[in-house]
Design an enzyme around this catalytic site. Sequence first.
Site, PDB file in Angstrom:
ATOM      1  N   LYS A   1       0.842  -1.200   0.000  1.00 59.75           N
ATOM      2  CA  LYS A   1       0.000   0.000   0.000  1.00 59.75           C
ATOM      3  C   LYS A   1       0.879   1.252   0.000  1.00 59.75           C
ATOM      4  O   LYS A   1       2.078   1.200   0.273  1.00 59.75           O
ATOM      5  CB  LYS A   1      -0.906   0.002   1.234  1.00 59.75           C
ATOM      6  CG  LYS A   1      -0.155   0.111   2.558  1.00 59.75           C
ATOM      7  CD  LYS A   1      -1.083   0.133   3.742  1.00 59.75           C
ATOM      8  CE  LYS A   1      -0.304   0.274   5.049  1.00 59.75           C
ATOM      9  NZ  LYS A   1      -1.192   0.388   6.216  1.00 59.75           N
TER      10      LYS A   1
ATOM     11  N   ARG B   1     -10.549   0.816  14.746  1.00 59.46           N
ATOM     12  CA  ARG B   1     -10.615   1.439  13.419  1.00 59.46           C
ATOM     13  C   ARG B   1     -11.603   0.625  12.586  1.00 59.46           C
ATOM     14  O   ARG B   1     -12.776   0.507  12.914  1.00 59.46           O
ATOM     15  CB  ARG B   1      -9.221   1.475  12.767  1.00 59.46           C
ATOM     16  CG  ARG B   1      -8.210   2.327  13.493  1.00 59.46           C
ATOM     17  CD  ARG B   1      -6.929   2.533  12.693  1.00 59.46           C
ATOM     18  NE  ARG B   1      -6.481   1.339  11.988  1.00 59.46           N
ATOM     19  CZ  ARG B   1      -5.296   1.190  11.435  1.00 59.46           C
ATOM     20  NH1 ARG B   1      -4.436   2.186  11.489  1.00 59.46           N
ATOM     21  NH2 ARG B   1      -4.959   0.077  10.812  1.00 59.46           N
TER      22      ARG B   1
ATOM     23  N   TYR C   1      14.908  30.443   6.810  1.00 56.93           N
ATOM     24  CA  TYR C   1      13.812  31.262   7.304  1.00 56.93           C
ATOM     25  C   TYR C   1      13.835  31.384   8.829  1.00 56.93           C
ATOM     26  O   TYR C   1      14.019  30.401   9.542  1.00 56.93           O
ATOM     27  CB  TYR C   1      12.476  30.666   6.882  1.00 56.93           C
ATOM     28  CG  TYR C   1      12.208  30.720   5.399  1.00 56.93           C
ATOM     29  CD1 TYR C   1      12.219  31.929   4.711  1.00 56.93           C
ATOM     30  CD2 TYR C   1      11.932  29.558   4.691  1.00 56.93           C
ATOM     31  CE1 TYR C   1      11.966  31.986   3.355  1.00 56.93           C
ATOM     32  CE2 TYR C   1      11.669  29.590   3.324  1.00 56.93           C
ATOM     33  CZ  TYR C   1      11.696  30.812   2.663  1.00 56.93           C
ATOM     34  OH  TYR C   1      11.448  30.847   1.316  1.00 56.93           O
TER      35      TYR C   1
ATOM     36  N   MET D   1      10.807  24.515   1.441  1.00 57.63           N
ATOM     37  CA  MET D   1      10.028  23.677   0.539  1.00 57.63           C
ATOM     38  C   MET D   1      10.908  22.848  -0.394  1.00 57.63           C
ATOM     39  O   MET D   1      10.621  21.675  -0.650  1.00 57.63           O
ATOM     40  CB  MET D   1       9.066  24.532  -0.283  1.00 57.63           C
ATOM     41  CG  MET D   1       8.175  23.711  -1.197  1.00 57.63           C
ATOM     42  SD  MET D   1       7.007  24.724  -2.147  1.00 57.63           S
ATOM     43  CE  MET D   1       5.901  25.275  -0.847  1.00 57.63           C
TER      44      MET D   1
END
Length: 388
Positions: free
Chosen positions: A40, A138, A272, A320
């Site tokens: 998966k 779940r 940053y 990013m």
Amino acid sequence: MTETPPPLRVRAEIDLGALRANVRALRARAPRAQLMAVVKADAYGHGMVPCAVAAREAGAQWLGTATPEEALALRAAGIDGRILCWLWTPGGPWRQAVEADVDVSVSGMWALDEVREAAAAAGQPARIQLKADTGLGRNGCQPTDWPELVAAALEAERDGLVRVTGLWSHYACADEPGHPSIAEQTQRFEEALEYAEKAGLRPEVRHIANSPAVLTLPESQYDLVRTGVAVYGISPVPEVGSAAEFGLRPVMTLSARLALVKHVPKGHGVSYGHHYTTPADTTLGLVPAGYADGIPRQASGKGPVLVAGKWRRVAGRVAMDQFVVDLDGDEPVAGAEAVLFGPGDRGEPTAEDWAVAADTIAYEIVTRIGARVPRVYVNVNAEGADDC
């Protein structure tokens, strides 16, 4: 004349030979059970189709996916054999799954109703597996609803609409050996099996063991074990044992090429927010990968990287598309390799080291590596070590 392709900005090297070896090692730990390789989430970020093929080559009798779309993509790629998918929502592609001979998981009456309709429309019985919620909370059928689901599945079998191929559940805390919920869930699973089998169901497989249970709880193995992250050489229980201690080898190596190396003075802000300022005159290396590539921003200031034979740390925030490492005055050239993680046998960090830095689990580190990071497959052939 064939031109040599330019070096990649960043790459995830996927060692399919290591994956096959991991599957064989896991099969040896569960010799009486069939093994499912869970592919998966694009094989936990490693590439679903190549990893599925390699797992089959190593003897995985089953493949597992979360979504039906993943299972159908495997079929579209020409992969045969048994596939189980378990994450369904109303209106899902039940008929396509039935026609593709995919085993589908059923946790409630709405799903059984939809799969019966799909089987009737397809003109062939659906292979279904009933999932019991034994305590994870779940997916899965609650114990109070189990008798109704079992009875309805038996009726659908008698009508020729389904074949119940499996009964299964999933542990909540198998990665915490000794947790009291493990024994409680095992007991509830035994009760669910006993009820279903007394009612007349004759499943091919019963399964509850996931990767940590395979490695630490042999009594949970039943007829089938579902191995996910362990297939990719990551320990699901790092507090108990490393991948190497379990005989597993990490499959993914993530590396980049420095985009820039430059001298900066003491007190120079980096990235940053200036959460890092250089403590002395130094050199900085720019690694051209960031959170858009899956590098966790939570590892800002902590993520380890091997550059020029030494561990460096992310200096300041991960951006990013890039982050910076302080090279402590060393001067590797632009284009030099920066290894974020790999098996660790060249001194590089591992995915587990990044998990610690980001306060997460290694599952997330490899799975989140983004689609713009090329996967480069090595040891593709079972007999050799060919690249592609």
